[in-house]
Design a protein around this motif. Sequence first.
Motif, PDB file in Angstrom:
ATOM      1  N   GLY A 160       0.799  -1.223   0.000  1.00 20.53           N
ATOM      2  CA  GLY A 160       0.000   0.000   0.000  1.00 20.53           C
ATOM      3  C   GLY A 160       0.826   1.263   0.000  1.00 20.53           C
ATOM      4  O   GLY A 160       0.280   2.359  -0.099  1.00 20.53           O
ATOM      5  N   ALA A 161       2.173   1.111   0.135  1.00 17.78           N
ATOM      6  CA  ALA A 161       3.069   2.271   0.226  1.00 17.78           C
ATOM      7  C   ALA A 161       2.579   3.230   1.306  1.00 17.78           C
ATOM      8  O   ALA A 161       2.559   4.452   1.127  1.00 17.78           O
ATOM      9  N   PHE A 162       2.186   2.648   2.449  1.00 16.27           N
ATOM     10  CA  PHE A 162       1.597   3.459   3.504  1.00 16.27           C
ATOM     11  C   PHE A 162       2.656   4.131   4.369  1.00 16.27           C
ATOM     12  O   PHE A 162       3.728   3.578   4.604  1.00 16.27           O
ATOM     13  N   ARG A 163       2.341   5.315   4.834  1.00  8.22           N
ATOM     14  CA  ARG A 163       3.106   5.915   5.913  1.00  8.22           C
ATOM     15  C   ARG A 163       2.819   5.083   7.162  1.00  8.22           C
ATOM     16  O   ARG A 163       1.739   4.505   7.298  1.00  8.22           O
ATOM     17  N   ARG A 164       3.747   5.064   8.084  1.00 15.46           N
ATOM     18  CA  ARG A 164       3.547   4.216   9.259  1.00 15.46           C
ATOM     19  C   ARG A 164       2.333   4.665  10.082  1.00 15.46           C
ATOM     20  O   ARG A 164       1.633   3.835  10.656  1.00 15.46           O
ATOM     21  N   SER A 165       2.062   5.980  10.106  1.00 15.42           N
ATOM     22  CA  SER A 165       0.896   6.478  10.834  1.00 15.42           C
ATOM     23  C   SER A 165      -0.394   6.000  10.186  1.00 15.42           C
ATOM     24  O   SER A 165      -1.385   5.715  10.875  1.00 15.42           O
ATOM     25  N   GLU A 166      -0.405   5.906   8.868  1.00 12.64           N
ATOM     26  CA  GLU A 166      -1.577   5.419   8.143  1.00 12.64           C
ATOM     27  C   GLU A 166      -1.784   3.932   8.410  1.00 12.64           C
ATOM     28  O   GLU A 166      -2.913   3.471   8.578  1.00 12.64           O
ATOM     29  N   LEU A 167      -0.690   3.202   8.459  1.00 12.21           N
ATOM     30  CA  LEU A 167      -0.748   1.750   8.633  1.00 12.21           C
ATOM     31  C   LEU A 167      -1.322   1.374   9.992  1.00 12.21           C
ATOM     32  O   LEU A 167      -2.221   0.529  10.096  1.00 12.21           O
ATOM     33  N   VAL A 168      -0.827   2.005  11.051  1.00  6.41           N
ATOM     34  CA  VAL A 168      -1.286   1.629  12.395  1.00  6.41           C
ATOM     35  C   VAL A 168      -2.679   2.166  12.695  1.00  6.41           C
ATOM     36  O   VAL A 168      -3.347   1.691  13.625  1.00  6.41           O
ATOM     37  N   ALA A 169      -3.143   3.140  11.932  1.00  4.78           N
ATOM     38  CA  ALA A 169      -4.475   3.713  12.178  1.00  4.78           C
ATOM     39  C   ALA A 169      -5.595   2.893  11.544  1.00  4.78           C
ATOM     40  O   ALA A 169      -6.778   3.173  11.777  1.00  4.78           O
ATOM     41  N   LEU A 170      -5.244   1.879  10.763  1.00  6.20           N
ATOM     42  CA  LEU A 170      -6.274   1.112  10.048  1.00  6.20           C
ATOM     43  C   LEU A 170      -7.196   0.361  10.999  1.00  6.20           C
ATOM     44  O   LEU A 170      -6.759  -0.265  11.971  1.00  6.20           O
ATOM     45  N   ASP A 171      -8.491   0.414  10.687  1.00  7.50           N
ATOM     46  CA  ASP A 171      -9.507  -0.378  11.373  1.00  7.50           C
ATOM     47  C   ASP A 171     -10.092  -1.379  10.380  1.00  7.50           C
ATOM     48  O   ASP A 171     -10.020  -1.171   9.156  1.00  7.50           O
ATOM     49  N   LEU A 254      -1.437  -0.266  17.395  1.00 10.10           N
ATOM     50  CA  LEU A 254      -0.003  -0.190  17.612  1.00 10.10           C
ATOM     51  C   LEU A 254       0.448   1.261  17.425  1.00 10.10           C
ATOM     52  O   LEU A 254      -0.203   2.044  16.750  1.00 10.10           O
ATOM     53  N   SER A 255       1.583   1.611  17.997  1.00  5.48           N
ATOM     54  CA  SER A 255       2.142   2.939  17.774  1.00  5.48           C
ATOM     55  C   SER A 255       2.955   2.934  16.483  1.00  5.48           C
ATOM     56  O   SER A 255       3.397   1.876  16.021  1.00  5.48           O
ATOM     57  N   ASP A 256       3.139   4.119  15.899  1.00  8.65           N
ATOM     58  CA  ASP A 256       3.928   4.176  14.668  1.00  8.65           C
ATOM     59  C   ASP A 256       5.381   3.811  14.928  1.00  8.65           C
ATOM     60  O   ASP A 256       6.080   3.320  14.034  1.00  8.65           O
ATOM     61  N   ARG A 257       5.846   3.993  16.159  1.00 12.88           N
ATOM     62  CA  ARG A 257       7.216   3.598  16.502  1.00 12.88           C
ATOM     63  C   ARG A 257       7.380   2.090  16.443  1.00 12.88           C
ATOM     64  O   ARG A 257       8.465   1.578  16.150  1.00 12.88           O
ATOM     65  N   THR A 258       6.303   1.364  16.745  1.00 14.65           N
ATOM     66  CA  THR A 258       6.364  -0.093  16.675  1.00 14.65           C
ATOM     67  C   THR A 258       6.629  -0.552  15.252  1.00 14.65           C
ATOM     68  O   THR A 258       7.352  -1.525  15.027  1.00 14.65           O
ATOM     69  N   VAL A 259       6.057   0.145  14.277  1.00 14.64           N
ATOM     70  CA  VAL A 259       6.303  -0.200  12.870  1.00 14.64           C
ATOM     71  C   VAL A 259       7.787  -0.081  12.567  1.00 14.64           C
ATOM     72  O   VAL A 259       8.386  -0.961  11.940  1.00 14.64           O
TER      73      VAL A 259
END
Length: 332
Positions: A160-171, A254-259
């Motif tokens: 998805g070429a996601f930013r880490r903030s976008e990735l962890v925010a997914l529901d 998860l937090s974006d730092r976890t990514v």
Amino acid sequence: MAIQLHRTVTVEVSTEIEQLTAGTEEFQRQSRIASTQKAYKSDWEAFTTWCDRLGYSALPAAPQAVSNYLTHLSQQGRRVSTIARHMASISFAHRAKGLPSPIESEYVRSTWKGIRHQQGVAAKQKAPILTEHLRRMVQVAPDNLRGLRDRALLLVGFAGAFRRSELVALDVEDLEMTQEGITITIRRSKTDQEGYGRKVGIPYGSRPETCPVRTLQEWLKQADIASGAVFRRVDKAGRVGVVVIKKEGKDEHLSDRTVARIVKHYAEAIGLPSESYAGHSLRSGLATSAAKAGASMHSIMNQTGHKGEAMVRRYIRYASLYHDNAATYVGL
């Protein structure tokens, strides 16, 4: 904030004005995403603590004090981007109180120019996770629930070429199964703070072991996740930490730092220098790998969501360093 009224008003009207003002201030707070608010607050606290220690006034701050603070940050080894954020925090704090920003003074501008000249302004980009790296990373993931989550996170983040903030925010509610794969709705992002949203298609992979769609489906099934956060913590006993986290009043995402930690961990596991990789390596990796494979600029931008071509051209240049390289023509 004092409001000048042109006529005498009733208590009811005055109360309404106060309520509207409070609502306006809340909208202003909401105009900045949570991560930005947190960074501004932390930066401002650091500045005020430094000012208190040296006897400077923080609000309003004199240009000399701000310049000395920038010098202090530079001498501490802070990056240009970090110092720039501190400047933005100081400026915001002044403007929020109706005060002129000391950042606009020629004295501060001159100091800032000198810092940029000394350190250089070229961004220190993290290395991209390329397709061949990703295949090896998912192979070394442990055969347990945490490993399954990590594989899903890596594959979906890359595809998805996601930013880490976008990735962890997914529901789960952001996912829509289609015949071609999964359509993911990004509700809000760094470049879409108003929340217009955009849709990203994640197609089925040609290899089952690296298919982001199948892996994500398997993770949700095995973790028994039917709603809410897609990516969640998994403890050493293999328990998905939803109930415990909610009971503590914390966010289940998860937090974006976890990514970033996950990417670094698996990069190191396959022999790559972990310090060269971070959460952004998945996003840049898809763009770079796609460019190497001959994908068009439009195709890459459509997946990454970039509105301008400058950054995508950087990925393409990186991907083509050894393609049609002039040095190959000189017979070395």
